[in-house]
Design a protein around this motif. Structure first.
Motif, PDB file in Angstrom:
ATOM      1  N   MET A   1       0.820  -1.217   0.000  1.00 34.91           N
ATOM      2  CA  MET A   1       0.000   0.000   0.000  1.00 34.91           C
ATOM      3  C   MET A   1       0.854   1.268   0.000  1.00 34.91           C
ATOM      4  SD  MET A   1      -3.186  -0.767  -0.146  1.00 34.91           S
ATOM      5  CE  MET A   1      -3.987   0.706   0.474  1.00 34.91           C
ATOM      6  N   TRP A   2       2.071   1.130   0.513  1.00 35.19           N
ATOM      7  CA  TRP A   2       2.875   2.347   0.650  1.00 35.19           C
ATOM      8  C   TRP A   2       3.395   2.867  -0.695  1.00 35.19           C
ATOM      9  CZ3 TRP A   2       8.344   3.318   0.400  1.00 35.19           C
ATOM     10  CH2 TRP A   2       9.087   2.235  -0.106  1.00 35.19           C
ATOM     11  N   LEU A   3       3.255   2.030  -1.752  1.00 40.12           N
ATOM     12  CA  LEU A   3       3.642   2.470  -3.087  1.00 40.12           C
ATOM     13  C   LEU A   3       2.445   2.709  -3.996  1.00 40.12           C
ATOM     14  CD1 LEU A   3       6.717   0.161  -3.855  1.00 40.12           C
ATOM     15  CD2 LEU A   3       6.761   2.644  -3.584  1.00 40.12           C
ATOM     16  N   ASP A   4       1.260   2.346  -3.560  1.00 38.37           N
ATOM     17  CA  ASP A   4       0.070   2.393  -4.392  1.00 38.37           C
ATOM     18  C   ASP A   4      -0.306   3.828  -4.754  1.00 38.37           C
ATOM     19  OD1 ASP A   4      -2.250   1.923  -5.730  1.00 38.37           O
ATOM     20  OD2 ASP A   4      -3.350   1.106  -4.020  1.00 38.37           O
ATOM     21  N   ALA A   5      -0.341   4.121  -6.053  1.00 40.24           N
ATOM     22  CA  ALA A   5      -0.709   5.463  -6.506  1.00 40.24           C
ATOM     23  C   ALA A   5      -2.177   5.771  -6.259  1.00 40.24           C
ATOM     24  CB  ALA A   5      -0.402   5.611  -8.000  1.00 40.24           C
ATOM     25  N   TYR A   6      -2.968   4.739  -5.984  1.00 43.46           N
ATOM     26  CA  TYR A   6      -4.396   4.933  -5.759  1.00 43.46           C
ATOM     27  C   TYR A   6      -4.769   4.646  -4.302  1.00 43.46           C
ATOM     28  CZ  TYR A   6      -4.241   4.870 -10.811  1.00 43.46           C
ATOM     29  OH  TYR A   6      -3.923   5.147 -12.125  1.00 43.46           O
ATOM     30  N   SER A   7      -3.819   4.857  -3.416  1.00 44.88           N
ATOM     31  CA  SER A   7      -4.058   4.655  -1.987  1.00 44.88           C
ATOM     32  C   SER A   7      -5.170   5.569  -1.489  1.00 44.88           C
ATOM     33  CB  SER A   7      -2.774   4.941  -1.200  1.00 44.88           C
ATOM     34  OG  SER A   7      -3.003   4.919   0.191  1.00 44.88           O
ATOM     35  N   CYS A  66      10.780   7.277 -11.246  1.00 49.44           N
ATOM     36  CA  CYS A  66      10.647   5.820 -11.368  1.00 49.44           C
ATOM     37  C   CYS A  66       9.312   5.350 -10.806  1.00 49.44           C
ATOM     38  CB  CYS A  66      11.805   5.122 -10.648  1.00 49.44           C
ATOM     39  SG  CYS A  66      13.404   5.287 -11.468  1.00 49.44           S
ATOM     40  N   TRP A  67       8.879   5.960  -9.705  1.00 48.92           N
ATOM     41  CA  TRP A  67       7.586   5.600  -9.108  1.00 48.92           C
ATOM     42  C   TRP A  67       6.442   5.946 -10.054  1.00 48.92           C
ATOM     43  CZ3 TRP A  67       3.543   8.867  -7.266  1.00 48.92           C
ATOM     44  CH2 TRP A  67       2.532   8.193  -6.569  1.00 48.92           C
ATOM     45  N   TYR A  68       6.509   7.118 -10.669  1.00 44.97           N
ATOM     46  CA  TYR A  68       5.482   7.506 -11.639  1.00 44.97           C
ATOM     47  C   TYR A  68       5.376   6.450 -12.746  1.00 44.97           C
ATOM     48  CZ  TYR A  68       5.202  12.342  -9.857  1.00 44.97           C
ATOM     49  OH  TYR A  68       5.003  13.463  -9.092  1.00 44.97           O
ATOM     50  N   ILE A  69       6.527   6.030 -13.254  1.00 45.96           N
ATOM     51  CA  ILE A  69       6.542   5.052 -14.351  1.00 45.96           C
ATOM     52  C   ILE A  69       6.058   3.688 -13.871  1.00 45.96           C
ATOM     53  CG2 ILE A  69       8.046   3.821 -15.965  1.00 45.96           C
ATOM     54  CD1 ILE A  69       9.828   6.358 -15.977  1.00 45.96           C
ATOM     55  N   GLN A  70       6.570   3.257 -12.702  1.00 46.62           N
ATOM     56  CA  GLN A  70       6.196   1.939 -12.181  1.00 46.62           C
ATOM     57  C   GLN A  70       4.705   1.856 -11.892  1.00 46.62           C
ATOM     58  OE1 GLN A  70       5.380   1.000  -8.714  1.00 46.62           O
ATOM     59  NE2 GLN A  70       5.224  -1.162  -9.329  1.00 46.62           N
ATOM     60  N   GLN A  71       4.117   2.940 -11.433  1.00 48.21           N
ATOM     61  CA  GLN A  71       2.693   2.967 -11.115  1.00 48.21           C
ATOM     62  C   GLN A  71       1.836   3.345 -12.329  1.00 48.21           C
ATOM     63  OE1 GLN A  71       1.030   2.325  -7.968  1.00 48.21           O
ATOM     64  NE2 GLN A  71       3.011   1.298  -7.674  1.00 48.21           N
ATOM     65  N   GLN A  72       2.503   3.560 -13.463  1.00 45.22           N
ATOM     66  CA  GLN A  72       1.822   3.885 -14.719  1.00 45.22           C
ATOM     67  C   GLN A  72       0.973   5.159 -14.608  1.00 45.22           C
ATOM     68  OE1 GLN A  72      -0.349   0.344 -15.874  1.00 45.22           O
ATOM     69  NE2 GLN A  72       1.516  -0.782 -16.340  1.00 45.22           N
ATOM     70  N   VAL A  73       1.520   6.141 -13.916  1.00 47.39           N
ATOM     71  CA  VAL A  73       0.825   7.424 -13.784  1.00 47.39           C
ATOM     72  C   VAL A  73       1.665   8.569 -14.349  1.00 47.39           C
ATOM     73  CG1 VAL A  73      -0.552   6.710 -11.797  1.00 47.39           C
ATOM     74  CG2 VAL A  73       1.700   7.743 -11.413  1.00 47.39           C
ATOM     75  N   ASN A 123       1.190  20.500  -1.106  1.00 49.01           N
ATOM     76  CA  ASN A 123       0.264  20.097  -2.165  1.00 49.01           C
ATOM     77  C   ASN A 123       0.480  18.601  -2.364  1.00 49.01           C
ATOM     78  OD1 ASN A 123      -1.536  20.132  -4.341  1.00 49.01           O
ATOM     79  ND2 ASN A 123       0.122  20.521  -5.800  1.00 49.01           N
ATOM     80  N   LEU A 124      -0.096  17.810  -1.473  1.00 49.64           N
ATOM     81  CA  LEU A 124       0.227  16.391  -1.347  1.00 49.64           C
ATOM     82  C   LEU A 124      -1.055  15.587  -1.158  1.00 49.64           C
ATOM     83  CD1 LEU A 124       2.600  14.337  -1.029  1.00 49.64           C
ATOM     84  CD2 LEU A 124       2.528  14.827   1.432  1.00 49.64           C
ATOM     85  N   ALA A 125      -1.134  14.446  -1.829  1.00 44.24           N
ATOM     86  CA  ALA A 125      -2.357  13.635  -1.767  1.00 44.24           C
ATOM     87  C   ALA A 125      -2.236  12.430  -0.834  1.00 44.24           C
ATOM     88  CB  ALA A 125      -2.721  13.150  -3.173  1.00 44.24           C
ATOM     89  N   TYR A 126      -1.012  12.068  -0.433  1.00 45.77           N
ATOM     90  CA  TYR A 126      -0.800  10.814   0.287  1.00 45.77           C
ATOM     91  C   TYR A 126      -0.346  11.055   1.720  1.00 45.77           C
ATOM     92  CZ  TYR A 126      -0.773   9.195  -4.547  1.00 45.77           C
ATOM     93  OH  TYR A 126      -1.100   8.953  -5.850  1.00 45.77           O
ATOM     94  N   ASP A 127      -0.832  10.224   2.622  1.00 44.54           N
ATOM     95  CA  ASP A 127      -0.486  10.346   4.029  1.00 44.54           C
ATOM     96  C   ASP A 127       0.663   9.401   4.375  1.00 44.54           C
ATOM     97  OD1 ASP A 127      -0.645  11.380   6.540  1.00 44.54           O
ATOM     98  OD2 ASP A 127      -2.536  10.423   7.096  1.00 44.54           O
ATOM     99  N   PHE A 128       1.276   9.597   5.517  1.00 50.63           N
ATOM    100  CA  PHE A 128       2.334   8.719   6.028  1.00 50.63           C
ATOM    101  C   PHE A 128       1.746   7.335   6.302  1.00 50.63           C
ATOM    102  CE2 PHE A 128       4.887   6.890   9.446  1.00 50.63           C
ATOM    103  CZ  PHE A 128       6.166   7.092   8.964  1.00 50.63           C
ATOM    104  N   PRO A 129       2.453   6.225   5.983  1.00 52.25           N
ATOM    105  CA  PRO A 129       3.855   6.129   5.534  1.00 52.25           C
ATOM    106  C   PRO A 129       4.000   5.916   4.036  1.00 52.25           C
ATOM    107  CG  PRO A 129       3.137   3.992   6.282  1.00 52.25           C
ATOM    108  CD  PRO A 129       1.928   4.901   6.378  1.00 52.25           C
ATOM    109  N   HIS A 130       3.143   6.499   3.237  1.00 52.31           N
ATOM    110  CA  HIS A 130       3.227   6.322   1.788  1.00 52.31           C
ATOM    111  C   HIS A 130       4.564   6.843   1.265  1.00 52.31           C
ATOM    112  CE1 HIS A 130       2.197   6.601  -2.498  1.00 52.31           C
ATOM    113  NE2 HIS A 130       1.219   5.759  -2.230  1.00 52.31           N
ATOM    114  N   PHE A 131       5.083   6.186   0.231  1.00 52.50           N
ATOM    115  CA  PHE A 131       6.350   6.592  -0.388  1.00 52.50           C
ATOM    116  C   PHE A 131       6.348   8.068  -0.762  1.00 52.50           C
ATOM    117  CE2 PHE A 131       7.936   7.671  -4.655  1.00 52.50           C
ATOM    118  CZ  PHE A 131       9.305   7.645  -4.419  1.00 52.50           C
ATOM    119  N   ARG A 132       5.251   8.521  -1.341  1.00 48.50           N
ATOM    120  CA  ARG A 132       5.190   9.906  -1.830  1.00 48.50           C
ATOM    121  C   ARG A 132       5.266  10.895  -0.674  1.00 48.50           C
ATOM    122  NH1 ARG A 132       6.289  13.955  -3.893  1.00 48.50           N
ATOM    123  NH2 ARG A 132       5.101  15.130  -5.412  1.00 48.50           N
TER     124      ARG A 132
END
Length: 245
Positions: A1-7, A66-73, A123-132
């Motif tokens: 979940m910590w890498l999921d772009a749609y968390s 790399c995360w953008y590419i890996q998550q296809q976003v 300007n952030l969409a993800y909460d801790f402990p997400h990678f982003r």
């Protein structure tokens, strides 16, 4: 979940994780200030820290892409390093590697001010402990530390002329990014609209007037930064004279 772009874990401003990371950044800044003389007097330590900061800056951007590419976003209209903090991040790494005093004149103001504003109102969409979340705060902390390192360890000093150079550089970046926004149908540096999340721009009026207001705010903020720097530097010099007297 910590890498999921749609968390589904959405970032909340001034939540416990947000405040903890602000505290961590403040503590690291304080530690750099306290140890500045010891670092400055040891050439190997100084070089090691300089290259470490440069590596952290570059690695944070590479990992993000790399995360953008890996998550296809990955999307040229949203994920290119054309935000102000992305630009100052890359330039900060160059500044550290080359010890460029010219880049310092711009980055001391635009880098610290931009990164500080981003840390306080992300300007952030993800909460801790997400990678982003972690990448965001590490990257912005490193931007702040890069200019402070150049100030406290390498002996660079901002001047009133620096503010003029910073404003010119800032407007030059804005012009280039605005052209890119038009070509990509993007909104980098929020030159075509405000961010969806709450930010200081909400206090500056509607589009496009907030862009003009940003100019005045940036100049006032840079001036306050320089005055504060000169005030603190003057107090330290006075204290040193009293000790040696």
């Amino acid at each position: 979940m910590w890498l999921d772009a749609y968390s589904s874990d959405v970032f909340q401003a001034f939540s416990s994780p947000h405040l903890v990371w602000i505290g961590i950044i403040a503590a690291v800044v304080w530690l750099l200030f306290v140890l500045r003389h010891q670092i400055r007097s040891r050439d190997k330590l100084r070089a090691w820290l300089r290259w470490l900061l440069a590596a952290i800056l570059l690695a944070s951007e590479v990992c993000l892409q790399c995360w953008y590419i890996q998550q296809q976003v990955w999307d040229a209209s949203r994920t290119l390093p054309l935000e102000l903090c992305s630009i100052t991040l890359l330039l900060s790494s160059v500044m550290l590697m080359t010890r460029s005093r010219l880049l310092y004149q711009f980055l001391f103001f635009a880098g610290i001010a931009g990164a500080l504003q981003a840390v306080v109102t992300p300007n952030l969409a993800y909460d801790f402990p997400h990678f982003r979340f972690i990448q965001f705060f590490v990257a912005h902390a490193a931007i702040i530390l890069a200019s402070l390192y150049m100030t406290w360890v390498e002996g660079c000093r901002p001047t009133w002329k620096s503010i003029g150079l910073a404003m010119l550089f800032l407007n030059g970046c804005a012009l280039i990014v605005w052209i890119a926004d038009l070509l990509l149908d993007a909104n980098y540096m929020f030159l075509r609209g405000k961010p969806d999340t709450p930010s200081l721009l909400d206090l500056l009026g509607p589009y496009p007037y907030y862009i003009l207001a940003e100019e005045a705010v940036a100049f006032m903020f840079f001036s306050c930064m320089l005055l504060l720097f000169k005030l603190l530097s003057g107090k330290r010099e006075s204290a040193s004279e009293e000790i040696t007297a």
